[in-house]
Design an enzyme around this catalytic site. Structure first.
Site, short mmCIF file in Angstrom:
data_model
loop_
_atom_site.label_atom_id
_atom_site.label_comp_id
_atom_site.label_asym_id
_atom_site.label_seq_id
_atom_site.Cartn_x
_atom_site.Cartn_y
_atom_site.Cartn_z
N HIS A 12 0.89 -1.13 0.09
CA HIS A 12 -0.03 -0.07 0.03
C HIS A 12 0.91 1.39 0.03
O HIS A 12 1.48 1.71 0.99
CB HIS A 12 -0.85 -0.17 1.20
CG HIS A 12 -1.79 1.07 1.19
ND1 HIS A 12 -3.12 0.88 1.45
CD2 HIS A 12 -1.91 2.48 1.06
CE1 HIS A 12 -3.96 2.10 1.65
NE2 HIS A 12 -2.90 3.01 1.09
N HIS A 14 1.84 5.12 -1.73
CA HIS A 14 1.49 6.53 -2.40
C HIS A 14 2.72 6.87 -2.98
O HIS A 14 3.56 7.25 -2.24
CB HIS A 14 0.71 7.67 -1.72
CG HIS A 14 -0.53 7.14 -1.14
ND1 HIS A 14 -1.63 7.07 -1.76
CD2 HIS A 14 -0.92 6.35 0.02
CE1 HIS A 14 -2.85 6.67 -0.91
NE2 HIS A 14 -2.14 6.06 0.13
N LYS A 94 -9.29 0.05 -6.29
CA LYS A 94 -9.19 0.62 -4.83
C LYS A 94 -10.58 1.44 -4.49
O LYS A 94 -10.81 2.39 -5.29
CB LYS A 94 -7.99 1.68 -4.64
CG LYS A 94 -7.87 2.45 -3.24
CD LYS A 94 -7.55 1.41 -2.15
CE LYS A 94 -7.58 2.22 -0.91
NZ LYS A 94 -6.59 3.20 -0.53
N HIS A 131 -10.29 1.87 1.47
CA HIS A 131 -10.18 2.73 2.41
C HIS A 131 -11.36 2.49 3.41
O HIS A 131 -12.27 3.27 3.11
CB HIS A 131 -9.91 3.94 1.86
CG HIS A 131 -9.65 5.13 3.08
ND1 HIS A 131 -8.13 5.69 3.23
CD2 HIS A 131 -10.04 5.52 4.02
CE1 HIS A 131 -8.12 6.34 4.33
NE2 HIS A 131 -9.49 6.32 4.84
N HIS A 166 -4.88 -0.68 5.76
CA HIS A 166 -4.15 0.03 7.11
C HIS A 166 -5.46 0.01 8.07
O HIS A 166 -5.86 1.28 8.69
CB HIS A 166 -3.99 1.47 6.71
CG HIS A 166 -4.91 2.15 5.80
ND1 HIS A 166 -6.22 2.31 6.12
CD2 HIS A 166 -4.54 3.03 4.51
CE1 HIS A 166 -6.72 3.05 5.09
NE2 HIS A 166 -5.90 3.50 4.23
N ASP A 238 1.29 2.56 3.49
CA ASP A 238 0.65 3.79 3.35
C ASP A 238 1.51 4.97 3.19
O ASP A 238 0.81 6.17 3.82
CB ASP A 238 -0.56 3.91 4.32
CG ASP A 238 -1.64 4.83 3.90
OD1 ASP A 238 -1.62 5.06 2.85
OD2 ASP A 238 -2.50 5.39 4.93
O1 DOR Z 1 -3.27 10.02 5.55
C1 DOR Z 1 -3.57 9.39 4.41
N1 DOR Z 1 -3.20 9.91 3.30
N2 DOR Z 1 -4.28 8.40 4.27
C2 DOR Z 1 -4.89 7.96 2.84
O2 DOR Z 1 -5.58 7.00 2.84
C3 DOR Z 1 -4.22 8.75 1.68
C4 DOR Z 1 -2.96 9.14 2.07
C5 DOR Z 1 -2.82 10.40 1.00
O3 DOR Z 1 -2.97 10.08 -0.30
O4 DOR Z 1 -2.05 11.48 1.24
ZN ZN Z 2 -3.32 5.15 1.51
#
Ligand code: DOR
Ligand code: ZN
Length: 332
Positions: A12, A14, A94, A131, A166, A238
């Protein structure tokens, strides 16, 4: 003392786009053999052209490293034809409830609208990554209040693999074994901190993420899952980078940039609780089985040598900046 991990995976992650992608992706590519990349971009990743371009951008940003990006698409109402065009390019789709987190405004307002797509995903064997927060609830109750939705999806689509991303609360832990088709990821920060670390003293925006870290009881339940390498549980960081200016201000964006500290902190924690024997399953083997993937072969070695977390990488402040971790990744 050293420990070698076999093809560690971050299920997971980003990575963002453009300059941010080029800044953060090399850290994942250094420490991991592969990662599942989240689609909450603007515009979201929701078609073949965008998937192929994003994949090329990620390979470009991680040149010279063994690193396989497993892409995901943003859940919306896809037709069979659309799904078939990009099915082979993704590992999962997702689901973001609209408004639940960063760039999720185009997410799902009402799950019944996505029923046909979920049915198709079940038929085509595409896992659903979720999520799981109800954005209308109190911030500490959002995950708990989403659990009935997990149950509903698990019952309505018994062959659909559903990944509770998460997870942060004891009730989600309890739900995991109630349905065969439920799985979960755990982050490193939720294994380490509670709400107290975020807001109990001076407010720490670099520990603020969604879902927010909760109580000691919740954290202990997550630790139990991780330390036992429960077969339905995988590591998913995450890691969610935001520029310093978006984290440190009158308001703060949700997301912790944990990639550089993920493996050192996990080894430190598993060692402390005498669970190192189960780290390999948590960090790779379980994910390989759950998703049926075969990531590139890559050995990542850590040694028990102090690592002072840098204050900043480009314009992103990492989690635990300036603090000492007792393990570090050995660079080749
Ligand atoms: O805190 C978070 N930030 N939780 C998420 O699920 C997405 C993420 C983000 O993309 O910044
Ligand atoms: Zn995330």
């Amino acid at each position: 003392m050293k420990i070698t991990l076999d093809s560690p995976l971050d299920m997971h992650l980003h990575l963002r786009e453009d300059e941010m992608l080029r800044n953060v992706a090399p850290f994942s590519a250094k420490d991991f053999s592969g990662a599942m990349i989240m689609p909450n971009l603007v515009p979201p990743i929701d078609n073949l052209k965008r998937l192929l371009q994003y994949k090329a951008d990620i390979y470009d940003a991680t040149k010279g490293e063994i690193f396989k990006p497993y892409l995901t698409a943003f859940l919306k109402n896809y037709t069979r034809e659309e799904l078939l065009t990009f099915k082979d390019e993704i590992i999962a789709i997702k689901l973001y409830p609209a408004g639940a987190t960063t760039n999720s405004d185009g997410g799902v307002e009402d799950l019944s609208h996505a029923a046909d797509t979920l049915k198709l995903m079940e038929e085509l064997g595409i896992p659903l990554s979720v999520h799981g927060e109800n954005p209308k609830s109190h911030v500490l109750e959002r995950e708990k209040d989403f659990l009935p939705t997990y149950e509903q999806i698990a019952k309505d689509y018994p062959k659909l693999k559903i990944i509770m991303e998460h997870i942060t609360c004891v009730d989600a832990v309890k739900l995991l074994d109630k349905y065969d088709n439920l799985y979960a990821t755990l982050t490193v920060q939720h294994l380490l901190i509670t709400f107290d670390d975020i807001a109990g003293g001076l407010l720490n925006p670099h520990l603020f993420c969604k879902p927010i870290a909760k109580t000691f009881e919740d954290r202990d339940a997550l630790r139990k899952l991780a330390f036992s390498a429960h077969p339905k549980v995988m590591f998913g960081s995450d890691s969610a980078p935001h520029p310093k200016s978006s984290k440190e201000g009158a308001t703060s964006a949700a997301g912790c940039f944990t990639t550089p500290i993920a493996l050192p902190c996990l080894v430190e924690l598993f060692e402390k609780f005498d669970a190192l024997d189960n780290l390999q399953a948590f960090i790779s083997d379980n994910a390989k089985k759950i998703y049926g993937i075969n990531p590139p072969e890559k050995k990542v070695t850590l040694e028990k040598k102090s690592f002072i977390v840098p204050e900043i990488y480009g314009d992103v402040v990492p989690t635990f900046a300036g603090e000492e971790v007792t393990w570090s990744v050995v660079s080749e």
